[in-house]
Design an enzyme around this catalytic site. Structure first.
Site, PDB file in Angstrom:
ATOM      1  N   GLY A  45       1.011  -1.238   0.436  1.00 26.66           N
ATOM      2  CA  GLY A  45      -0.094   0.336  -0.322  1.00 26.66           C
ATOM      3  C   GLY A  45       0.904   1.443   0.450  1.00 26.66           C
ATOM      4  O   GLY A  45       2.094   1.145   0.723  1.00 26.66           O
ATOM      5  N   GLN A  50       3.361  10.159   0.292  1.00 24.60           N
ATOM      6  CA  GLN A  50       4.435   9.371   0.662  1.00 24.60           C
ATOM      7  C   GLN A  50       5.026   9.286  -0.507  1.00 24.60           C
ATOM      8  O   GLN A  50       6.363   9.232   0.195  1.00 24.60           O
ATOM      9  CB  GLN A  50       4.628   7.801   0.714  1.00 24.60           C
ATOM     10  CG  GLN A  50       3.789   7.225   2.558  1.00 24.60           C
ATOM     11  CD  GLN A  50       2.960   5.667   2.657  1.00 24.60           C
ATOM     12  OE1 GLN A  50       2.372   5.644   2.194  1.00 24.60           O
ATOM     13  NE2 GLN A  50       3.731   5.746   2.604  1.00 24.60           N
ATOM     14  N   CYS A  97       4.712  -0.005   7.340  1.00 27.98           N
ATOM     15  CA  CYS A  97       5.048   1.520   6.091  1.00 27.98           C
ATOM     16  C   CYS A  97       6.400   2.099   5.916  1.00 27.98           C
ATOM     17  O   CYS A  97       7.429   1.360   6.031  1.00 27.98           O
ATOM     18  CB  CYS A  97       4.414   2.329   7.134  1.00 27.98           C
ATOM     19  SG  CYS A  97       4.030   3.903   6.560  1.00 27.98           S
ATOM     20  N   LEU A  98       6.064   2.000   4.715  1.00 27.51           N
ATOM     21  CA  LEU A  98       7.749   2.228   3.818  1.00 27.51           C
ATOM     22  C   LEU A  98       7.851   3.331   4.615  1.00 27.51           C
ATOM     23  O   LEU A  98       9.171   3.693   3.425  1.00 27.51           O
ATOM     24  CB  LEU A  98       6.752   2.347   1.725  1.00 27.51           C
ATOM     25  CG  LEU A  98       6.599   0.413   0.861  1.00 27.51           C
ATOM     26  CD1 LEU A  98       6.046   0.942   0.415  1.00 27.51           C
ATOM     27  CD2 LEU A  98       7.841  -0.389   1.141  1.00 27.51           C
ATOM     28  N   HIS A 139      -5.159   2.627   7.649  1.00 26.90           N
ATOM     29  CA  HIS A 139      -3.422   2.708   7.099  1.00 26.90           C
ATOM     30  C   HIS A 139      -3.430   3.693   6.500  1.00 26.90           C
ATOM     31  O   HIS A 139      -2.844   5.099   6.847  1.00 26.90           O
ATOM     32  CB  HIS A 139      -2.544   1.503   7.196  1.00 26.90           C
ATOM     33  CG  HIS A 139      -1.612   2.304   6.685  1.00 26.90           C
ATOM     34  ND1 HIS A 139      -0.358   1.408   7.907  1.00 26.90           N
ATOM     35  CD2 HIS A 139      -0.597   2.596   6.591  1.00 26.90           C
ATOM     36  CE1 HIS A 139       0.964   1.870   7.499  1.00 26.90           C
ATOM     37  NE2 HIS A 139       1.066   2.493   6.920  1.00 26.90           N
ATOM     38  N   GLU A 140      -3.627   3.860   5.089  1.00 27.05           N
ATOM     39  CA  GLU A 140      -3.704   4.345   3.794  1.00 27.05           C
ATOM     40  C   GLU A 140      -4.050   6.105   4.538  1.00 27.05           C
ATOM     41  O   GLU A 140      -3.967   6.855   3.918  1.00 27.05           O
ATOM     42  CB  GLU A 140      -3.440   4.103   2.712  1.00 27.05           C
ATOM     43  CG  GLU A 140      -2.524   2.872   1.964  1.00 27.05           C
ATOM     44  CD  GLU A 140      -1.594   3.062   2.422  1.00 27.05           C
ATOM     45  OE1 GLU A 140      -1.101   3.615   2.609  1.00 27.05           O
ATOM     46  OE2 GLU A 140      -0.619   2.056   2.982  1.00 27.05           O
ATOM     47  N   HIS A 143      -2.245   8.360   6.330  1.00 25.96           N
ATOM     48  CA  HIS A 143      -1.267   9.091   5.642  1.00 25.96           C
ATOM     49  C   HIS A 143      -1.788  10.481   4.992  1.00 25.96           C
ATOM     50  O   HIS A 143      -1.492  11.547   4.995  1.00 25.96           O
ATOM     51  CB  HIS A 143      -0.972   8.084   4.434  1.00 25.96           C
ATOM     52  CG  HIS A 143       0.299   7.675   4.583  1.00 25.96           C
ATOM     53  ND1 HIS A 143       0.947   7.589   5.026  1.00 25.96           N
ATOM     54  CD2 HIS A 143       0.786   6.232   4.969  1.00 25.96           C
ATOM     55  CE1 HIS A 143       2.324   7.349   5.674  1.00 25.96           C
ATOM     56  NE2 HIS A 143       1.546   5.657   5.538  1.00 25.96           N
TER      57      HIS A 143
HETATM   58  C1  Y12 Z   1      -1.787  -4.159   7.111  1.00 25.62           C
HETATM   59  C2  Y12 Z   1      -0.805  -3.195   7.150  1.00 25.62           C
HETATM   60  C3  Y12 Z   1      -0.495  -2.144   6.360  1.00 25.62           C
HETATM   61  C4  Y12 Z   1      -0.363  -1.927   5.104  1.00 25.62           C
HETATM   62  C5  Y12 Z   1       0.362  -1.146   4.967  1.00 25.62           C
HETATM   63  C6  Y12 Z   1       1.677  -0.932   3.848  1.00 25.62           C
HETATM   64  N1  Y12 Z   1       2.655  -0.796   3.799  1.00 25.62           N
HETATM   65  C7  Y12 Z   1       3.731  -1.639   3.555  1.00 25.62           C
HETATM   66  O1  Y12 Z   1       3.259  -1.639   2.049  1.00 25.62           O
HETATM   67  C8  Y12 Z   1       5.275  -1.846   4.418  1.00 25.62           C
HETATM   68  C9  Y12 Z   1       5.665  -2.615   3.774  1.00 25.62           C
HETATM   69  C10 Y12 Z   1       6.844  -2.394   4.160  1.00 25.62           C
HETATM   70  C11 Y12 Z   1       8.123  -3.180   2.629  1.00 25.62           C
HETATM   71  C12 Y12 Z   1       9.186  -2.385   3.251  1.00 25.62           C
HETATM   72  O2  Y12 Z   1      10.990  -3.517   2.444  1.00 25.62           O
HETATM   73  C13 Y12 Z   1      12.084  -2.581   2.103  1.00 25.62           C
HETATM   74  O3  Y12 Z   1      11.778  -1.450   1.906  1.00 25.62           O
HETATM   75  C14 Y12 Z   1      11.907  -3.642   1.169  1.00 25.62           C
HETATM   76  C15 Y12 Z   1       9.688  -2.749   4.408  1.00 25.62           C
HETATM   77  O4  Y12 Z   1      11.175  -2.661   5.412  1.00 25.62           O
HETATM   78  C16 Y12 Z   1      11.472  -3.428   5.133  1.00 25.62           C
HETATM   79  O5  Y12 Z   1      11.781  -3.418   6.723  1.00 25.62           O
HETATM   80  C17 Y12 Z   1      13.284  -3.439   5.334  1.00 25.62           C
HETATM   81  C18 Y12 Z   1       8.790  -1.443   5.729  1.00 25.62           C
HETATM   82  C19 Y12 Z   1       7.431  -1.932   5.449  1.00 25.62           C
HETATM   83  C20 Y12 Z   1      -0.961  -2.343   4.823  1.00 25.62           C
HETATM   84  C21 Y12 Z   1      -1.862  -3.852   5.339  1.00 25.62           C
HETATM   85 CO    CO Z   2       2.160   3.710   5.500  1.00 25.81          CO
END
Ligand code: Y12
Ligand code: CO
Length: 174
Positions: A45, A50, A97-98, A139-140, A143
């Site tokens: 997401g 962001q 969260c990214l 969550h989004e 933001h």
């Molecule tokens: C459930 C809970 C939260 C959400 C919101 C969307 N969150 C994400 O997409 C998070 C992604 C994420 C990916 C990572 O990986 C990289 O950056 C390569 C990350 O990084 C590390 O942990 C290294 C952190 C978060 C949707 C549904």
């Molecule tokens: Co986020």
């Protein structure tokens, strides 16, 4: 085009996003860039703020709920100008969260929600969501109000986060 992701504690993440009024080619290119950026960074997401655009746009692409867990583009949701129309129950999920890399924590949210929104062409749409999709949408949508999931943590957990995150940032600089 891959867009740079704004990360905590950058103040730009606190910006309240404005509604979208023009559903034009530029918006479509931006949505495509958001998708490319989210996939490249292993996200499920992403909200426009962001990537430093304070407009009410978010995308969600959950992995399939099977063994392969493929992130199929047919399931991509592009949600513009969302409004919460219904919420019920509470649930908890370990969120990431990214914009807050390498940190995951349990957050309490509504179990089920309903929203109205617009698609990339400005068409009126509605969505009822539960389970992971409900959490991702909430969550989004946070933001868009300049809120991060870490603001929903208890005082003690937030303190722990700030300490761990500071350490991570220091290590990254070295
Ligand atoms: C459930 C809970 C939260 C959400 C919101 C969307 N969150 C994400 O997409 C998070 C992604 C994420 C990916 C990572 O990986 C990289 O950056 C390569 C990350 O990084 C590390 O942990 C290294 C952190 C978060 C949707 C549904
Ligand atoms: Co986020």
């Amino acid at each position: 085009m891959i867009l740079p992701i704004v990360t905590y504690p950058d103040k730009r993440l606190k910006t309240i996003s404005e509604p979208v009024t023009d559903f034009n080619e530029e918006l479509h290119t931006f949505l495509d860039d958001m998708y490319e950026t989210m996939i490249k960074t292993n996200g499920i997401g992403l909200a426009a703020i962001q990537v430093d655009r304070p407009i009410q746009v978010l995308i969600i692409n959950l992995p399939n709920d099977d063994e392969e867990g493929l992130q199929d583009k047919v399931n991509l949701l592009e949600i513009i100008n969302p409004k919460l129309t219904h919420s019920e129950g509470t649930t908890s999920y370990q969120e990431g969260c990214l914009s807050v890399p390498k940190f995951y924590e349990d957050v309490e949210r509504f179990e089920k929600i309903a929203i109205t929104y617009q698609d990339r062409h400005g068409n009126a749409c509605s969505l009822e969501a539960d389970e992971l999709l409900s959490i991702a949408v909430q969550h989004e949508m946070d933001h868009l109000q300049g809120k991060l999931f870490i603001e929903k943590l208890s005082y003690a957990r937030r303190k722990k986060f700030e300490k761990e995150y500071k350490k991570l940032l220091k290590e990254k600089k070295r």
